[in-house]
Design an enzyme around this catalytic site. Sequence first.
Site, PDB file in Angstrom:
ATOM      1  N   ARG A  51       0.995  -1.196   0.012  1.00  8.76           N
ATOM      2  CA  ARG A  51       0.014  -0.046   0.073  1.00  8.76           C
ATOM      3  C   ARG A  51       0.777   1.102  -0.043  1.00  8.76           C
ATOM      4  NH1 ARG A  51      -5.430  -1.204   1.394  1.00  8.76           N
ATOM      5  NH2 ARG A  51      -5.617   0.861   1.009  1.00  8.76           N
ATOM      6  N   ASP A  76      -3.600  10.098   5.511  1.00 14.21           N
ATOM      7  CA  ASP A  76      -2.984   8.993   5.289  1.00 14.21           C
ATOM      8  C   ASP A  76      -1.516   9.087   5.356  1.00 14.21           C
ATOM      9  OD1 ASP A  76      -5.543   8.360   3.574  1.00 14.21           O
ATOM     10  OD2 ASP A  76      -4.960   6.427   4.408  1.00 14.21           O
ATOM     11  N   ASN A 101      -4.861  12.145   1.479  1.00 14.12           N
ATOM     12  CA  ASN A 101      -6.039  11.619   2.277  1.00 14.12           C
ATOM     13  C   ASN A 101      -7.027  11.028   1.305  1.00 14.12           C
ATOM     14  OD1 ASN A 101      -7.338  11.098   4.970  1.00 14.12           O
ATOM     15  ND2 ASN A 101      -8.767  12.607   4.276  1.00 14.12           N
TER      16      ASN A 101
END
Lengths: 307, 307
Positions: free
Chosen positions: A63, A199, A209
């Site tokens: 990720r 994030d 984000n």
Amino acid sequence: MAISEKVELLIKEILDDRTHGASQLARQALETLKVAAEESRAEGVDQFWTEMEEISWRLMSIRPSMAPIYNAVKRLLAAISDDKYQDLDSLRQAAISEADKLIQSSVSAITQIAVHAADLIKSQDIILTHSYSSTVAMALRSAYKKHRIQVIVTRSGVGRTGQRMAWELNYDGIPVTFVDDTAMGLYISQASKVLVGADRICADGGLVNGVGTYLLALAAKEAGVPFYVLCETLKLDFRLKSSEVELEEKEPNEIAQPGILPEGVTVKNPYFDMTPLKLITGIINEHGMVQPPNLMTDLEKLIAQFG
Amino acid sequence: MAISEKVELLIKEILDDRTHGASQLARQALETLKVAAEESRAEGVDQFWTEMEEISWRLMSIRPSMAPIYNAVKRLLAAISDDKYQDLDSLRQAAISEADKLIQSSVSAITQIAVHAADLIKSQDIILTHSYSSTVAMALRSAYKKHRIQVIVTRSGVGRTGQRMAWELNYDGIPVTFVDDTAMGLYISQASKVLVGADRICADGGLVNGVGTYLLALAAKEAGVPFYVLCETLKLDFRLKSSEVELEEKEPNEIAQPGILPEGVTVKNPYFDMTPLKLITGIINEHGMVQPPNLMTDLEKLIAQFG
């Protein structure tokens, strides 16, 4: 080397996840390394290290938009790389206990952020939020214990993570209004504050984000509504500037099932966007709030101290 | 009085419509009055007028955000209110032929707007559009006959009218990229121009259009991308200012089916938002383009001439 089924499952969950915030996934990455340490069949320190590094590498790359996963894994490896762990057992125990410690410190960071954010919220406030964040949910819950507040929650992109936010806040009795993302520009004028999670915060203060956050920030600026970001230091990632960050995309069929659009149409499904520092009123982290004009130097100090 | 089933059906279609633009619905309103005139069983001029006025009143009130319906109906009533129609047959014929004329002039207005808009588009342009507009679709089709262009189409709210736009443009061979509304802020930087339709332009130049248009206009301004509105004069409605316009809302269950959100959550489903004049680069109407700084006086002249 053999990675156990349980570890593979935990990694796959992080990869496939559509609903959890980056801190929760960072804690799951630490949990994954803890389980890997517990289950390792390595016969010596070197083999154990090879295993941990391979899993770490996989966790850091699945990720790429989520800096907390990178930071959490990096912090764990740094904590156990000390030469004092010469034998397998003490290294394994160190990996397990350091993973637990980091998980605990991330959880307590969120609690501290919730306290700082709740201090900012006043009675009668109407808070607008976008994209699910466990930190924002906790902050709103803390604030609601002290004040009568209302929350406007958006759908939050194709993943519709706003629905989870609406369920959680409603469960705690907080009055919630739910609107489509397209209505953010209309409802911002009713809001007294915007609270969003993060994030990642980049080297130039750019906020990564959930996609749509940038539009909300523009609308908040235009309406004169303060825009606060709740972000533990684990999410500060000064490796890259905003322009260098690759924003994750997901499967096009989340946007349009086959047949909904003609085949020739290109479908794009970005999950994150970038909000520039100039649209941010303050970044609330576990040590307090940093604000312009000293925001960047204050963030740099935090990175030097805790990064 | 008895309104025929066919007329009731046409009115209900306008009421329930989620996909057509305001001009198309205005033409359907004219068609409704034409059918009502054809089918009327009125026994005299007065009774015929009563029927036409009642249907007109219903048409003007079912979609209050859609000024073109109001304007089209008002223009038709004005065209036939002349004292020269003393007998029922000539009045009925006048109603039918004037409705046809107004429908034709609205269709040709759109063709003229498409020509003006296509003149603005250059080869290699990437056009971003939001919320279905038959006028924008026709302009893009005209432009594509002359230039290699690409179009970025957004989902466009819970009604997902962007899907219709994507189908139509793809059918004509135009390269289309489809994104969620939340991604407008990301994709604006790839666009060279924004083209949107209009449901109404208010007395202060405020643009009523599909919800999310305002967010797109903010993002376009920030990115320095020109934001053009394609709008026939039928949509100029100087009765109200932006702040006085009531923006239509639709059923909450379009946003969240029962069970998707807890019962206590308030769901709001606005279909339109308001974009202030200062975010608009130019308004392209059937007579050409009006632009700041003379935009408002030029619009007023158009209203005086054609309103």
